[in-house]
Design a protein around this motif. Structure first.
Motif, PDB file in Angstrom:
ATOM      1  N   SER A  38     -62.913 -28.428 -35.264  1.00  0.00           N
ATOM      2  CA  SER A  38     -62.242 -27.030 -35.649  1.00  0.00           C
ATOM      3  C   SER A  38     -63.395 -27.425 -37.595  1.00  0.00           C
ATOM      4  CB  SER A  38     -60.780 -28.413 -37.051  1.00  0.00           C
ATOM      5  OG  SER A  38     -60.003 -27.403 -35.572  1.00  0.00           O
ATOM      6  N   GLU A  39     -63.624 -28.899 -37.307  1.00  0.00           N
ATOM      7  CA  GLU A  39     -65.039 -28.473 -38.522  1.00  0.00           C
ATOM      8  C   GLU A  39     -65.718 -28.177 -38.419  1.00  0.00           C
ATOM      9  OE1 GLU A  39     -65.123 -33.371 -39.215  1.00  0.00           O
ATOM     10  OE2 GLU A  39     -63.648 -33.280 -40.474  1.00  0.00           O
TER      11      GLU A  39
ATOM     12  N   ALA B  92     -69.648 -20.501 -36.570  1.00  0.00           N
ATOM     13  CA  ALA B  92     -68.741 -20.082 -36.982  1.00  0.00           C
ATOM     14  C   ALA B  92     -69.330 -18.057 -37.015  1.00  0.00           C
ATOM     15  CB  ALA B  92     -67.910 -19.852 -38.224  1.00  0.00           C
TER      16      ALA B  92
ATOM     17  N   SER C 214     -74.389 -20.152 -37.818  1.00  0.00           N
ATOM     18  CA  SER C 214     -73.582 -21.668 -37.607  1.00  0.00           C
ATOM     19  C   SER C 214     -72.956 -21.045 -36.161  1.00  0.00           C
ATOM     20  CB  SER C 214     -73.047 -21.317 -38.801  1.00  0.00           C
ATOM     21  OG  SER C 214     -71.796 -20.227 -39.079  1.00  0.00           O
TER      22      SER C 214
ATOM     23  N   GLU D 174     -65.236 -24.862 -38.947  1.00  0.00           N
ATOM     24  CA  GLU D 174     -65.166 -23.924 -40.125  1.00  0.00           C
ATOM     25  C   GLU D 174     -63.425 -23.300 -39.766  1.00  0.00           C
ATOM     26  OE1 GLU D 174     -68.111 -21.949 -42.718  1.00  0.00           O
ATOM     27  OE2 GLU D 174     -70.031 -22.906 -40.584  1.00  0.00           O
ATOM     28  N   ARG D 175     -62.553 -24.049 -39.824  1.00  0.00           N
ATOM     29  CA  ARG D 175     -61.420 -23.525 -38.704  1.00  0.00           C
ATOM     30  C   ARG D 175     -60.610 -24.167 -37.958  1.00  0.00           C
ATOM     31  NH1 ARG D 175     -60.448 -17.735 -36.896  1.00  0.00           N
ATOM     32  NH2 ARG D 175     -57.814 -18.467 -36.178  1.00  0.00           N
TER      33      ARG D 175
END
Length: 355
Positions: A47-48, A189, A187, A51-52
């Motif tokens: 999740s880190e 993400a 990234s 970024e969600r």
């Protein structure tokens, strides 16, 4: 003598940080079936990274990751659009169809094993809406592709937009996710959910893990049955900590990115050398850790005599205007995090002996 084996990144063993993490996780008792602290902590770790909040389901093989990801989206009467040479349609022995209880894969053409938004839109839009026709429910892309090309952020976003406008989800087969990521310099993400990816097969095995892949779910609606599907298919490991530990060692300190950067750098060195060989050329640009070379048969024969190992490749997705001559072969050369400069240079020296 340096190894001349460029058959696959699967020929490399596990990296030392991954092995160290497995040994550390092996000490003492821990809860089974993924209830251990290493496994539960991975959800926070991923999740880190993305970024969600994400749902993370671990398996040991890429085929399981892809098949379970597709099964979580597709109904048995659903249709998945992908490139005609995609791994899911060409190399997984019908596992996606089996795990989805009958869904079909529709292969599209495209240079370098890429599909584009226009071909996806046309394929979906021309499907009859009659109950006799399987409806499109998913688009799947490989990152990097089976010809070594990397989808840019804009390309992924355009595919996501076209798919979502038609009520279709987007899956990414990220067997070489890290290699593509360091190529783009973005990234995780940006390369996934921010560009419209709903579900991801996150690969680790080709880049340093012993046997570890993850299904990363960005759309919460797709996570509901995934864990039960994994258990029913026999892919829930009782000693799950030894699977999770691999990702702990893999991700720590950016180790996974270092491995991918090295593999990509070795591919670039190899590609530059191939382009300098008399009569040789690249079928597609080298964008990750695979080099696709069109070689004169004499060079191919010299390499085989020297003990070089690599695979011939399909010419179905060559760029327009490119074709193999009668005395040429198309081959795939794959570098890994263990590939050395001596191996690359030894391969090129052997190739020059046949020029």
């Amino acid at each position: 003598m340096p190894s001349l084996n460029f058959a696959s990144d699967n020929i490399a063993g596990a990296s030392q940080p991954v092995l160290d993490a497995i040994v550390a996780a092996n000490a003492g008792p821990m809860p089974a079936y993924g209830a251990d602290p290493i496994t539960t902590g991975l959800t926070t770790r991923f999740s880190e990274l993305f970024e969600r909040e994400v749902e993370v389901v671990l398996v040991a093989t890429g085929t399981a990751a892809n098949a379970l990801a597709l099964a979580s989206v597709l109904s048995p009467w659903g249709l998945c659009l992908c490139h005609e040479e995609a791994h899911i349609i060409d190399d997984e022995c019908g596992a996606p169809e089996f795990f989805t209880a009958g869904a079909k894969l529709l292969g599209l053409q495209g240079n370098g094993a890429k599909i584009d938004p226009r071909s996806v839109a046309e394929a979906v839009d021309r499907l009859p809406r009659h109950e006799k026709q399987m409806p499109a429910e998913l688009v799947s892309i490989s990152q990097a592709t089976e010809c070594g090309l990397v989808y840019g952020i804009e390309e992924i976003a355009a595919l996501g937009e076209v798919a979502h406008a038609r009520g279709v989800k987007l899956h990414m087969d990220g067997a070489r996710f890290a290699n593509a990521l360091v190529r783009l310099g973005c990234s995780p993400a940006d390369m996934t959910w921010r560009s419209g990816v709903d579900i991801l097969s996150f690969g680790g095995t080709k880049n340093g893990c012993l046997a570890a892949e993850a299904v990363i779910v960005f759309d919460p609606d797709l996570a509901g049955t995934l864990r039960r599907r994994r258990k029913r298919s026999g892919h829930t490991l009782s000693k799950g900590r030894l699977l999770s530990a691999q990702f702990e060692g893999y991700l720590a300190g950016g180790h996974w990115l270092d491995n991918a950067r090295h593999a990509n750098a070795m591919a670039e060195r190899l590609a530059a050398g191939v382009k300098a060989l008399p009569g040789a050329r690249l079928a597609w640009p080298t964008e990750a850790n695979e080099v696709f070379a069109i070689l004169p048969r004499g060079i191919d024969e010299a390499l085989r005599r020297a003990g070089a190992v690599y695979h011939p490749w399909s010419d179905r997705s060559l760029p327009a205007g490119e074709a193999l001559g009668p005395d040429e072969v198309l081959v795939r050369l794959v570098t890994a995090f263990t590939t050395t400069q001596d191996s690359v240079d030894g391969f090129l020296n052997a190739a020059r002996s046949g020029a």
